[in-house]
Design a protein around this motif. Structure first.
Motif, PDB file in Angstrom:
ATOM      1  N   MET A 141      16.775 -17.932  14.484  1.00 34.80           N
ATOM      2  CA  MET A 141      15.848 -16.982  13.877  1.00 34.80           C
ATOM      3  C   MET A 141      14.456 -17.611  13.813  1.00 34.80           C
ATOM      4  SD  MET A 141      16.061 -14.970  10.213  1.00 34.80           S
ATOM      5  CE  MET A 141      15.783 -16.323   9.091  1.00 34.80           C
ATOM      6  N   SER A 142      13.463 -16.840  14.143  1.00 35.31           N
ATOM      7  CA  SER A 142      12.089 -17.320  14.107  1.00 35.31           C
ATOM      8  C   SER A 142      11.637 -17.564  12.666  1.00 35.31           C
ATOM      9  CB  SER A 142      11.169 -16.278  14.744  1.00 35.31           C
ATOM     10  OG  SER A 142       9.836 -16.482  14.343  1.00 35.31           O
ATOM     11  N   ALA A 143      10.794 -18.583  12.492  1.00 36.15           N
ATOM     12  CA  ALA A 143      10.230 -18.853  11.165  1.00 36.15           C
ATOM     13  C   ALA A 143       9.296 -17.732  10.730  1.00 36.15           C
ATOM     14  CB  ALA A 143       9.493 -20.182  11.186  1.00 36.15           C
ATOM     15  N   TYR A 144       8.968 -16.851  11.648  1.00 35.86           N
ATOM     16  CA  TYR A 144       8.040 -15.759  11.338  1.00 35.86           C
ATOM     17  C   TYR A 144       8.739 -14.402  11.290  1.00 35.86           C
ATOM     18  CZ  TYR A 144       4.791 -19.448  12.479  1.00 35.86           C
ATOM     19  OH  TYR A 144       4.126 -20.640  12.500  1.00 35.86           O
ATOM     20  N   ALA A 145      10.057 -14.380  11.305  1.00 33.62           N
ATOM     21  CA  ALA A 145      10.793 -13.119  11.300  1.00 33.62           C
ATOM     22  C   ALA A 145      10.464 -12.279  10.067  1.00 33.62           C
ATOM     23  CB  ALA A 145      12.287 -13.390  11.382  1.00 33.62           C
ATOM     24  N   TRP A 146      10.140 -12.941   8.959  1.00 37.87           N
ATOM     25  CA  TRP A 146       9.827 -12.211   7.726  1.00 37.87           C
ATOM     26  C   TRP A 146       8.656 -11.253   7.912  1.00 37.87           C
ATOM     27  CZ3 TRP A 146       4.965 -12.810   5.645  1.00 37.87           C
ATOM     28  CH2 TRP A 146       4.231 -13.912   6.085  1.00 37.87           C
ATOM     29  N   MET A 147       7.775 -11.560   8.852  1.00 35.16           N
ATOM     30  CA  MET A 147       6.597 -10.720   9.049  1.00 35.16           C
ATOM     31  C   MET A 147       6.954  -9.306   9.507  1.00 35.16           C
ATOM     32  SD  MET A 147       3.780 -13.290  10.688  1.00 35.16           S
ATOM     33  CE  MET A 147       3.125 -14.658   9.751  1.00 35.16           C
ATOM     34  N   ASP A 148       8.155  -9.143  10.065  1.00 33.63           N
ATOM     35  CA  ASP A 148       8.579  -7.806  10.485  1.00 33.63           C
ATOM     36  C   ASP A 148       8.646  -6.838   9.302  1.00 33.63           C
ATOM     37  OD1 ASP A 148       8.807  -8.790  13.024  1.00 33.63           O
ATOM     38  OD2 ASP A 148      10.991  -8.947  12.996  1.00 33.63           O
ATOM     39  N   ASP A 149       8.875  -7.380   8.103  1.00 33.36           N
ATOM     40  CA  ASP A 149       9.019  -6.530   6.917  1.00 33.36           C
ATOM     41  C   ASP A 149       7.771  -6.532   6.035  1.00 33.36           C
ATOM     42  OD1 ASP A 149      11.670  -5.811   7.565  1.00 33.36           O
ATOM     43  OD2 ASP A 149      12.382  -7.736   6.801  1.00 33.36           O
ATOM     44  N   ALA A 150       6.708  -7.145   6.504  1.00 34.38           N
ATOM     45  CA  ALA A 150       5.477  -7.222   5.699  1.00 34.38           C
ATOM     46  C   ALA A 150       4.852  -5.831   5.550  1.00 34.38           C
ATOM     47  CB  ALA A 150       4.489  -8.178   6.358  1.00 34.38           C
ATOM     48  N   LEU A 151       4.655  -5.406   4.315  1.00 36.89           N
ATOM     49  CA  LEU A 151       4.066  -4.076   4.090  1.00 36.89           C
ATOM     50  C   LEU A 151       2.632  -3.998   4.598  1.00 36.89           C
ATOM     51  CD1 LEU A 151       5.393  -3.040   0.555  1.00 36.89           C
ATOM     52  CD2 LEU A 151       6.282  -2.446   2.824  1.00 36.89           C
ATOM     53  N   CYS A 152       1.908  -5.108   4.561  1.00 40.09           N
ATOM     54  CA  CYS A 152       0.510  -5.073   5.019  1.00 40.09           C
ATOM     55  C   CYS A 152       0.441  -4.808   6.523  1.00 40.09           C
ATOM     56  CB  CYS A 152      -0.211  -6.370   4.658  1.00 40.09           C
ATOM     57  SG  CYS A 152       0.581  -7.857   5.293  1.00 40.09           S
ATOM     58  N   ALA A 153       1.522  -5.087   7.236  1.00 39.03           N
ATOM     59  CA  ALA A 153       1.527  -4.821   8.678  1.00 39.03           C
ATOM     60  C   ALA A 153       1.660  -3.330   8.957  1.00 39.03           C
ATOM     61  CB  ALA A 153       2.667  -5.585   9.340  1.00 39.03           C
ATOM     62  N   GLN A 154       2.005  -2.574   7.910  1.00 41.23           N
ATOM     63  CA  GLN A 154       2.160  -1.120   8.066  1.00 41.23           C
ATOM     64  C   GLN A 154       0.956  -0.369   7.503  1.00 41.23           C
ATOM     65  OE1 GLN A 154       6.009  -0.208   6.288  1.00 41.23           O
ATOM     66  NE2 GLN A 154       6.752  -2.203   6.965  1.00 41.23           N
ATOM     67  N   THR A 155      -0.040  -1.119   7.042  1.00 38.64           N
ATOM     68  CA  THR A 155      -1.251  -0.497   6.490  1.00 38.64           C
ATOM     69  C   THR A 155      -2.450  -1.079   7.233  1.00 38.64           C
ATOM     70  OG1 THR A 155      -1.622  -2.214   4.840  1.00 38.64           O
ATOM     71  CG2 THR A 155      -0.160  -0.400   4.217  1.00 38.64           C
ATOM     72  N   GLY A 156      -3.604  -0.582   6.951  1.00 37.17           N
ATOM     73  CA  GLY A 156      -4.812  -1.148   7.533  1.00 37.17           C
ATOM     74  C   GLY A 156      -5.153  -2.463   6.856  1.00 37.17           C
ATOM     75  N   PRO A 157      -5.881  -3.333   7.542  1.00 34.70           N
ATOM     76  CA  PRO A 157      -6.209  -4.640   6.980  1.00 34.70           C
ATOM     77  C   PRO A 157      -7.368  -4.627   5.972  1.00 34.70           C
ATOM     78  CG  PRO A 157      -7.150  -4.432   9.153  1.00 34.70           C
ATOM     79  CD  PRO A 157      -6.346  -3.179   8.916  1.00 34.70           C
ATOM     80  N   ASP A 158      -8.097  -3.513   5.876  1.00 34.36           N
ATOM     81  CA  ASP A 158      -9.322  -3.501   5.060  1.00 34.36           C
ATOM     82  C   ASP A 158      -9.081  -3.880   3.600  1.00 34.36           C
ATOM     83  OD1 ASP A 158     -10.588  -2.774   7.340  1.00 34.36           O
ATOM     84  OD2 ASP A 158     -10.909  -0.680   6.773  1.00 34.36           O
ATOM     85  N   ALA A 159      -8.001  -3.376   3.010  1.00 33.20           N
ATOM     86  CA  ALA A 159      -7.747  -3.651   1.592  1.00 33.20           C
ATOM     87  C   ALA A 159      -7.526  -5.142   1.347  1.00 33.20           C
ATOM     88  CB  ALA A 159      -6.533  -2.859   1.112  1.00 33.20           C
ATOM     89  N   PHE A 160      -7.077  -5.853   2.353  1.00 35.26           N
ATOM     90  CA  PHE A 160      -6.752  -7.273   2.194  1.00 35.26           C
ATOM     91  C   PHE A 160      -7.959  -8.179   2.464  1.00 35.26           C
ATOM     92  CE2 PHE A 160      -2.877  -5.035   2.700  1.00 35.26           C
ATOM     93  CZ  PHE A 160      -1.987  -5.695   1.859  1.00 35.26           C
ATOM     94  N   HIS A 161      -9.019  -7.559   2.954  1.00 34.71           N
ATOM     95  CA  HIS A 161     -10.252  -8.304   3.232  1.00 34.71           C
ATOM     96  C   HIS A 161     -11.446  -7.475   2.772  1.00 34.71           C
ATOM     97  CE1 HIS A 161      -8.084 -11.278   5.648  1.00 34.71           C
ATOM     98  NE2 HIS A 161      -7.372 -10.262   6.066  1.00 34.71           N
ATOM     99  N   PRO A 162     -11.619  -7.356   1.446  1.00 38.03           N
ATOM    100  CA  PRO A 162     -12.739  -6.551   0.927  1.00 38.03           C
ATOM    101  C   PRO A 162     -14.070  -7.038   1.480  1.00 38.03           C
ATOM    102  CG  PRO A 162     -11.291  -7.256  -0.852  1.00 38.03           C
ATOM    103  CD  PRO A 162     -10.847  -7.985   0.384  1.00 38.03           C
ATOM    104  N   ASP A 163     -14.942  -6.102   1.719  1.00 37.61           N
ATOM    105  CA  ASP A 163     -16.226  -6.450   2.345  1.00 37.61           C
ATOM    106  C   ASP A 163     -17.325  -6.758   1.337  1.00 37.61           C
ATOM    107  OD1 ASP A 163     -16.747  -4.003   1.288  1.00 37.61           O
ATOM    108  OD2 ASP A 163     -17.068  -2.986   3.213  1.00 37.61           O
ATOM    109  N   GLY A 164     -16.966  -6.859   0.072  1.00 33.53           N
ATOM    110  CA  GLY A 164     -17.975  -7.163  -0.937  1.00 33.53           C
ATOM    111  C   GLY A 164     -18.658  -5.926  -1.492  1.00 33.53           C
ATOM    112  N   SER A 165     -18.175  -4.743  -1.119  1.00 33.37           N
ATOM    113  CA  SER A 165     -18.799  -3.515  -1.604  1.00 33.37           C
ATOM    114  C   SER A 165     -18.317  -3.142  -2.997  1.00 33.37           C
ATOM    115  CB  SER A 165     -18.524  -2.368  -0.627  1.00 33.37           C
ATOM    116  OG  SER A 165     -17.131  -2.123  -0.550  1.00 33.37           O
ATOM    117  N   GLY A 166     -17.467  -3.948  -3.564  1.00 33.66           N
ATOM    118  CA  GLY A 166     -17.086  -3.739  -4.952  1.00 33.66           C
ATOM    119  C   GLY A 166     -15.701  -3.167  -5.169  1.00 33.66           C
ATOM    120  N   HIS A 167     -15.002  -2.783  -4.111  1.00 35.14           N
ATOM    121  CA  HIS A 167     -13.677  -2.203  -4.352  1.00 35.14           C
ATOM    122  C   HIS A 167     -12.615  -3.272  -4.574  1.00 35.14           C
ATOM    123  CE1 HIS A 167     -13.485  -2.629   0.086  1.00 35.14           C
ATOM    124  NE2 HIS A 167     -12.204  -2.745  -0.101  1.00 35.14           N
TER     125      HIS A 167
END
Ligand code: SF4
Length: 127
Positions: free
Chosen positions: A1-27
């Motif tokens: 099993m790959s050490a990265y298999a867990w990433m298949d179930d990562a919820l952030c992989a099913q959403t856009g990346p913007d929420a995880f990298h705020p641009d400083g606009s205050g959200h």
């Protein structure tokens, strides 16, 4: 099993990346934190972030991982890299499902180090 298999179930992989990298606009990270709270692989994600970021400073860390912001992860990393590596080895060993080669790869060390760390821990636990 790959050490990265867990990433298949990562919820952030099913959403856009913007929420995880705020641009400083205050959200901020609120939306990402909610997603991480519900994520089934949060523990593996935290371990991955620890290994990936090592002892880097706040400025070296980016985005939300496992519900933690860069400043929090920098504070949590204020131990030696060796202590962090050993803690990761023990977490992966105790969780099961990975052999020594896979743990060594995940912890960026060799198999002898995995055996030494787990044996020392076992001896300390038995004392
Ligand atoms: S816990 Fe990690 S893998 Fe899960 S949604 Fe958050 S950042 Fe992504």
């Amino acid at each position: 099993m790959s050490a990265y298999a867990w990433m298949d179930d990562a919820l952030c992989a099913q959403t856009g990346p913007d929420a995880f990298h705020p641009d400083g606009s205050g959200h901020g990270y609120r939306a990402a934190a909610k997603i991480c709270d519900a994520c089934p692989v949060r523990e593996a994600c935290a371990e991955h972030a620890t290994r990936l970021e090592g002892a880097g400073s706040h400025a070296d860390r980016h985005g939300m991982w496992a519900g933690t912001v860069p400043r929090t992860r920098a504070k949590q990393a204020e131990t030696t890299p060796k202590a962090q590596r050993d803690a990761l080895i023990l977490r992966l060993h105790d969780r099961g499902g990975m052999d020594a080669d896979e743990i060594a790869t995940a912890a960026d060390c060799n198999k002898r180090t995995v055996y030494r760390v787990t044996a020392t821990h076992r001896d300390q636990a038995a004392a």
